[in-house]
Design a protein around this motif. Structure first.
Motif, PDB file in Angstrom:
ATOM      1  N   ARG A 119       0.853  -1.191   0.000  1.00 22.34           N
ATOM      2  CA  ARG A 119       0.000   0.000   0.000  1.00 22.34           C
ATOM      3  C   ARG A 119       0.886   1.237   0.000  1.00 22.34           C
ATOM      4  O   ARG A 119       2.027   1.210   0.471  1.00 22.34           O
ATOM      5  CB  ARG A 119      -0.897   0.016   1.241  1.00 22.34           C
ATOM      6  N   ASN A 120       0.354   2.310  -0.553  1.00 20.56           N
ATOM      7  CA  ASN A 120       1.108   3.564  -0.540  1.00 20.56           C
ATOM      8  C   ASN A 120       1.278   4.078   0.887  1.00 20.56           C
ATOM      9  O   ASN A 120       0.386   3.924   1.730  1.00 20.56           O
ATOM     10  CB  ASN A 120       0.401   4.633  -1.374  1.00 20.56           C
ATOM     11  N   LEU A 121       2.416   4.669   1.147  1.00 18.33           N
ATOM     12  CA  LEU A 121       2.660   5.315   2.432  1.00 18.33           C
ATOM     13  C   LEU A 121       1.591   6.382   2.664  1.00 18.33           C
ATOM     14  O   LEU A 121       1.238   7.135   1.760  1.00 18.33           O
ATOM     15  CB  LEU A 121       4.048   5.956   2.410  1.00 18.33           C
ATOM     16  N   GLN A 122       1.052   6.440   3.876  1.00 18.09           N
ATOM     17  CA  GLN A 122       0.010   7.400   4.228  1.00 18.09           C
ATOM     18  C   GLN A 122       0.507   8.354   5.314  1.00 18.09           C
ATOM     19  O   GLN A 122       1.427   8.036   6.063  1.00 18.09           O
ATOM     20  CB  GLN A 122      -1.242   6.670   4.730  1.00 18.09           C
ATOM     21  N   ARG A 123      -0.121   9.499   5.381  1.00 18.11           N
ATOM     22  CA  ARG A 123       0.293  10.500   6.371  1.00 18.11           C
ATOM     23  C   ARG A 123       0.246   9.938   7.796  1.00 18.11           C
ATOM     24  O   ARG A 123       1.123  10.211   8.615  1.00 18.11           O
ATOM     25  CB  ARG A 123      -0.622  11.728   6.260  1.00 18.11           C
ATOM     26  N   GLU A 124      -0.780   9.124   8.064  1.00 20.82           N
ATOM     27  CA  GLU A 124      -0.918   8.579   9.421  1.00 20.82           C
ATOM     28  C   GLU A 124       0.192   7.592   9.772  1.00 20.82           C
ATOM     29  O   GLU A 124       0.397   7.278  10.958  1.00 20.82           O
ATOM     30  CB  GLU A 124      -2.280   7.920   9.605  1.00 20.82           C
ATOM     31  N   ASP A 125       0.924   7.089   8.766  1.00 16.43           N
ATOM     32  CA  ASP A 125       2.023   6.169   9.051  1.00 16.43           C
ATOM     33  C   ASP A 125       3.129   6.830   9.867  1.00 16.43           C
ATOM     34  O   ASP A 125       3.935   6.144  10.496  1.00 16.43           O
ATOM     35  CB  ASP A 125       2.625   5.626   7.750  1.00 16.43           C
ATOM     36  N   ASN A 219       7.780  11.061  -3.551  1.00 17.13           N
ATOM     37  CA  ASN A 219       6.552  11.438  -2.869  1.00 17.13           C
ATOM     38  C   ASN A 219       5.907  10.187  -2.289  1.00 17.13           C
ATOM     39  O   ASN A 219       6.317   9.057  -2.568  1.00 17.13           O
ATOM     40  CB  ASN A 219       5.600  12.168  -3.821  1.00 17.13           C
ATOM     41  N   MET A 220       4.878  10.357  -1.455  1.00 19.17           N
ATOM     42  CA  MET A 220       4.279   9.212  -0.772  1.00 19.17           C
ATOM     43  C   MET A 220       3.682   8.196  -1.740  1.00 19.17           C
ATOM     44  O   MET A 220       3.620   7.004  -1.428  1.00 19.17           O
ATOM     45  CB  MET A 220       3.222   9.685   0.233  1.00 19.17           C
ATOM     46  N   GLY A 221       3.257   8.653  -2.915  1.00 15.99           N
ATOM     47  CA  GLY A 221       2.706   7.734  -3.901  1.00 15.99           C
ATOM     48  C   GLY A 221       3.737   6.796  -4.490  1.00 15.99           C
ATOM     49  O   GLY A 221       3.385   5.800  -5.128  1.00 15.99           O
ATOM     50  N   ASN A 254       7.610  14.176   3.314  1.00 13.75           N
ATOM     51  CA  ASN A 254       6.571  13.181   3.577  1.00 13.75           C
ATOM     52  C   ASN A 254       6.277  13.039   5.059  1.00 13.75           C
ATOM     53  O   ASN A 254       5.174  12.658   5.453  1.00 13.75           O
ATOM     54  CB  ASN A 254       6.994  11.813   3.030  1.00 13.75           C
TER      55      ASN A 254
END
Length: 331
Positions: A119-125, A219-221, A254
């Motif tokens: 899964r793509n890295l998310q801000r909440e990670d 970038n997070m994507g 990020n």
């Protein structure tokens, strides 16, 4: 070119031995991308058409030599490292690249990569300090491998993230003034900011060891978290020659302000990083954001966002940067 007709796409995929594909459009940005599932074997792939959504995003990375250079790098990384990367797939004739003619006198290049589940890295990670540490360590691992490579072919066939690149970026940003997206004095602030960044990058302290092969688009994507909570960097479509701290700055952007030091300490390890290094990181944070604006200047869908955000970029980040204030934790 919004998409390729399914019949033509299926024809190209047959060259890779995929005769019963399930095709899903992912997005069109610097490349046109599809997820492909070979329904006969249940294997998944990423199919890329190396053609950007706007003309000002075109570059060496879209030429045959540029695409081949990227695929050769991914192949080498698959064979020589334990980094998780998207392995290129060859055609029946042992080619890494296929060609698609979308008009009579012009061709664009296509490639197929093995899919990485994650899964793509998310801000909440970034509330997960362990994951932030892994991100910094993995980027350091990537750069260590890059530093052992010869640059000659890459500097000739891939983007160069130096002074000329930034000056070209400014030319694209100026189109925003012409389009009425922001005012001339805001553009002047952007120019002054880039000039200050250049004075720090290309001054008497320039160190050749700081420059080499970089990812160029962290970038997070383009960062995946696998099922085993491992970090995988994907989409090397903009990789080229540049300052290693450009990747570091993108990685830092990020993170959250609360976890930025964790990321930096994980990247630098036992190496002490000075205030001068942090100034360069801050500058590259700004360059990364400006580069996004420049790439999207011909994309009318993003114009409302640019109109809203450019004055804020100047006020909250560029002006303090020009005044000598630290902006490392402002993003």
């Amino acid at each position: 070119m919004a998409s390729i007709h399914d019949s033509e796409l299926k024809r190209i995929l047959q060259e890779y031995g995929i005769n019963a594909p399930q095709i899903s459009l992912i997005r069109h940005n610097e490349n046109l991308t599809y997820k492909i599932i070979d329904t006969s074997l249940q294997h998944s792939y990423l199919f890329r058409v190396h053609h950007p959504i706007t003309k000002n995003m075109e570059g060496l990375q879209h030429t045959k030599e540029g695409v081949h250079c990227e695929l050769a790098l991914l192949q080498d990384m698959t064979e020589e490292t334990d980094l998780i990367v998207q392995e290129p797939v060859q055609t029946h004739s042992s080619q890494l690249i296929t060609k698609y003619s979308f008009i009579a006198d012009q061709s664009i290049y296509c490639s197929l990569l093995k899919w990485i589940e994650g899964r793509n890295l998310q801000r909440e990670d970034f509330s997960n300090r362990e994951l932030v540490t892994k991100l910094g360590v993995q980027l350091a691992h990537l750069h260590k491998y890059f530093k052992g490579l010869i640059h000659n072919d890459i500097t000739q066939s891939r983007p160069h993230y130096g002074r000329n690149k930034n000056e070209n970026m400014l030319a694209h940003i100026y189109k925003g003034v012409e389009k009425g997206l922001f005012r001339g004095h805001e553009y002047d602030i952007i120019v002054q900011t880039v000039e200050l960044i250049h004075s720090r990058l290309f001054g008497n302290k320039e160190n050749a060891d700081d420059w080499g092969i970089i990812h160029g688009d962290l970038n997070m994507g383009n960062i995946l978290v696998t099922e085993k909570e491992e970090i995988a960097f994907i989409d090397f479509g903009l990789f080229g020659y540049g300052h290693y701290l450009l990747d570091v700055a993108m990685g830092a952007l990020n993170t959250t302000p609360e976890t930025r030091d964790i990321f930096l300490k994980a990247y630098f390890g036992n190496t002490t990083y000075s205030k001068d290094i942090l100034l360069i990181v801050e500058g590259f944070m700004l360059i990364s954001i400006m580069g996004y604006y420049a790439n999207q200047m011909e994309n009318e869908e993003v114009h409302p966002w640019i109109r809203e955000r450019m004055p804020l970029l100047c006020k909250l980040h560029c002006k303090p940067f020009l005044n000598g204030e630290s902006i490392l934790y402002n993003f």
